[in-house]
Write a protein that holds these residues in place. Structure first.
Motif, mmCIF file in Angstrom:
data_model
loop_
_atom_site.group_PDB
_atom_site.id
_atom_site.type_symbol
_atom_site.label_atom_id
_atom_site.label_comp_id
_atom_site.label_asym_id
_atom_site.label_seq_id
_atom_site.Cartn_x
_atom_site.Cartn_y
_atom_site.Cartn_z
ATOM 1 N N TYR A 135 41.517 2.721 7.621
ATOM 2 C CA TYR A 135 42.303 3.051 6.430
ATOM 3 C C TYR A 135 41.386 3.210 5.232
ATOM 4 O O TYR A 135 40.529 2.368 4.984
ATOM 5 C CB TYR A 135 43.346 1.960 6.179
ATOM 6 C CG TYR A 135 43.942 1.950 4.792
ATOM 7 C CD1 TYR A 135 44.615 3.072 4.298
ATOM 8 C CD2 TYR A 135 43.826 0.840 3.972
ATOM 9 C CE1 TYR A 135 45.159 3.067 3.020
ATOM 10 C CE2 TYR A 135 44.379 0.818 2.699
ATOM 11 C CZ TYR A 135 45.044 1.936 2.221
ATOM 12 O OH TYR A 135 45.573 1.936 0.955
ATOM 13 N N LEU A 161 43.140 7.242 7.878
ATOM 14 C CA LEU A 161 44.339 7.355 7.050
ATOM 15 C C LEU A 161 43.931 7.312 5.581
ATOM 16 O O LEU A 161 43.418 6.296 5.105
ATOM 17 C CB LEU A 161 45.317 6.214 7.337
ATOM 18 C CG LEU A 161 45.814 6.088 8.772
ATOM 19 C CD1 LEU A 161 45.177 4.875 9.451
ATOM 20 C CD2 LEU A 161 47.332 5.964 8.816
ATOM 21 N N ILE A 208 44.715 11.684 9.007
ATOM 22 C CA ILE A 208 46.051 11.624 8.404
ATOM 23 C C ILE A 208 45.898 11.556 6.884
ATOM 24 O O ILE A 208 45.197 10.691 6.360
ATOM 25 C CB ILE A 208 46.841 10.403 8.911
ATOM 26 C CG1 ILE A 208 47.007 10.473 10.435
ATOM 27 C CG2 ILE A 208 48.201 10.326 8.234
ATOM 28 C CD1 ILE A 208 47.674 9.251 11.045
ATOM 29 N N GLY A 210 48.036 12.071 2.946
ATOM 30 C CA GLY A 210 49.362 11.932 2.354
ATOM 31 C C GLY A 210 49.520 12.719 1.064
ATOM 32 O O GLY A 210 48.550 12.908 0.325
ATOM 33 N N GLU A 245 51.344 13.827 5.738
ATOM 34 C CA GLU A 245 52.621 13.162 5.521
ATOM 35 C C GLU A 245 53.047 13.384 4.075
ATOM 36 O O GLU A 245 52.214 13.471 3.173
ATOM 37 C CB GLU A 245 52.507 11.665 5.808
ATOM 38 C CG GLU A 245 52.180 11.349 7.256
ATOM 39 C CD GLU A 245 52.162 9.861 7.533
ATOM 40 O OE1 GLU A 245 52.783 9.096 6.767
ATOM 41 O OE2 GLU A 245 51.508 9.453 8.504
ATOM 42 N N ALA A 250 54.147 8.177 1.944
ATOM 43 C CA ALA A 250 52.836 8.793 2.133
ATOM 44 C C ALA A 250 51.868 8.428 1.019
ATOM 45 O O ALA A 250 50.759 8.966 0.966
ATOM 46 C CB ALA A 250 52.978 10.313 2.211
ATOM 47 N N ILE A 255 50.635 4.411 3.253
ATOM 48 C CA ILE A 255 50.484 5.364 4.354
ATOM 49 C C ILE A 255 50.026 4.697 5.648
ATOM 50 O O ILE A 255 50.382 5.124 6.746
ATOM 51 C CB ILE A 255 49.520 6.508 3.959
ATOM 52 C CG1 ILE A 255 49.621 7.648 4.991
ATOM 53 C CG2 ILE A 255 48.081 5.997 3.803
ATOM 54 C CD1 ILE A 255 48.913 8.910 4.566
ATOM 55 N N PHE A 256 49.288 3.606 5.542
ATOM 56 C CA PHE A 256 48.771 2.939 6.741
ATOM 57 C C PHE A 256 49.851 2.150 7.485
ATOM 58 O O PHE A 256 49.631 1.719 8.616
ATOM 59 C CB PHE A 256 47.608 1.998 6.382
ATOM 60 C CG PHE A 256 47.984 0.898 5.416
ATOM 61 C CD1 PHE A 256 48.415 -0.330 5.879
ATOM 62 C CD2 PHE A 256 47.913 1.098 4.050
ATOM 63 C CE1 PHE A 256 48.769 -1.343 5.001
ATOM 64 C CE2 PHE A 256 48.245 0.093 3.160
ATOM 65 C CZ PHE A 256 48.680 -1.126 3.634
ATOM 66 N N GLU A 260 55.914 6.906 10.235
ATOM 67 C CA GLU A 260 55.319 8.141 10.753
ATOM 68 C C GLU A 260 53.876 7.922 11.177
ATOM 69 O O GLU A 260 53.451 8.395 12.241
ATOM 70 C CB GLU A 260 55.404 9.244 9.696
ATOM 71 C CG GLU A 260 54.935 10.606 10.194
ATOM 72 C CD GLU A 260 55.155 11.722 9.192
ATOM 73 O OE1 GLU A 260 54.820 12.882 9.517
ATOM 74 O OE2 GLU A 260 55.657 11.446 8.075
ATOM 75 N N SER A 261 53.122 7.204 10.357
ATOM 76 C CA SER A 261 51.720 6.932 10.693
ATOM 77 C C SER A 261 51.614 6.112 11.967
ATOM 78 O O SER A 261 50.798 6.409 12.852
ATOM 79 C CB SER A 261 51.029 6.182 9.549
ATOM 80 O OG SER A 261 50.812 7.020 8.440
#
Length: 284
Positions: A135, A161, A208, A210, A245, A250, A255-256, A260-261
């Motif tokens: 992350y 992420l 990933i 956001g 995202e 997001a 986000i982490f 969805e993540s």
């Protein structure tokens, strides 16, 4: 009578404290041969600790049953290791949460300490391959690690992420997802690009990013182009994929641990299989 009540209260309190105390910290874990399983290394971001990514580990264990054991590795500012928890011969994709005492140290120090950690894990558990989830700056540390370390144990899959590969300036990262270069390459991005030839050719990478602030194309901290500058670095590996995202979850702060993540993390680690031909997929 009051004194007796006080004693009973203090006794109960002591039992509660004892029951909630932290696991014992050990200089080294019990050794067991786990060469036939692939651990999942979790690396927090700046200011984080061994519990930052607990939502990921709890879901992989309790919801998806992909992992069944967990170990915490604490790394001092001198690079000295200590452990909490244990792994047994029955461990399946054990989660190893890495925590840096100096959680604001430079990325190069984190990458160096990661090498110390993986060397020790290989010694105790005979790991040959690993998967990694990082992350924010933890994603940068994993990325720097794979460029500098080709010996076993090697990372086969990495997920980042909200990792700021081109730092945090919106001006340096102006624009949306459809880009082939950034407005200005920072020293950090240039360093990653200078080592592209050292990327493991068989690496599989999921980036990933956001967008919680659509007006500025950021996750409130990391610009979209910075998080997706990973495409400039890892376009020569076996699998490179991206996912953007959108929405409140997001944001960089969440986000982490968004649903969805976590679903994406499980899919990439547990369900996605390596294709015969290289895959390079841009964000949709």
């Amino acid at each position: 009578m009051r004194n007796c009540l006080k004693i009973l209260f203090l006794t109960a309190l002591l039992f509660l404290v004892a029951g909630c105390s932290a696991p014992e910290t050990l200089e080294a874990p019990d050794s067991v041969n786990l060469s036939n399983t692939v651990p999942i290394i979790l690396v927090h971001g700046s200011g984080g600790n061994e519990h930052t990514l607990d939502e990921i580990s709890e879901n992989l264990q309790d919801k998806y049953h992909f992992s069944n054991e967990k170990l915490e590795v604490l790394i001092s500012s001198k690079g000295e290791l200590s452990y909490r928890g244990k792994l047994t011969k029955n461990a399946k994709h054990p989660i190893i949460a890495v925590a840096f005492e100096d959680n604001e140290a430079p990325i190069s120090d984190w990458a160096k300490w990661l090498q110390t950690t993986t060397d020790d894990l290989e010694k105790h558990f005979k790991f040959k391959k690993m998967d990694g989830v990082g992350y924010s700056n933890g994603g940068l540390a994993l990325s720097a690690y794979v460029q500098d370390n080709q010996a076993t144990p090697r990372f086969q899959k990495i997920i980042t992420l909200g990792a700021p590969f081109n730092d945090l300036s919106e001006e340096d990262n102006a624009g949306g997802a459809d880009f082939k270069n950034v407005a200005h390459q920072t020293a950090m991005l240039k360093s990653f690009l200078s080592k592209k030839k050292q990327n493991p050719s068989d690496l599989e990478f999921l980036s990933i990013a956001g967008i919680s602030d659509a007006e500025h194309n950021t996750d409130s901290i990391v610009p979209l182009q910075s998080a997706l500058s990973s495409r400039l670095i890892f376009d020569n590996i076996h699998v490179y994929m991206e996912k953007i995202e959108r929405g409140e979850e997001a944001s960089h702060q969440t986000i982490f641990k968004s649903a969805e993540s976590i679903e994406l993390i499980h899919w990439f680690l547990a369900e996605y299989t390596s294709p015969e031909k290289p895959v390079y997929q841009l964000a949709k």
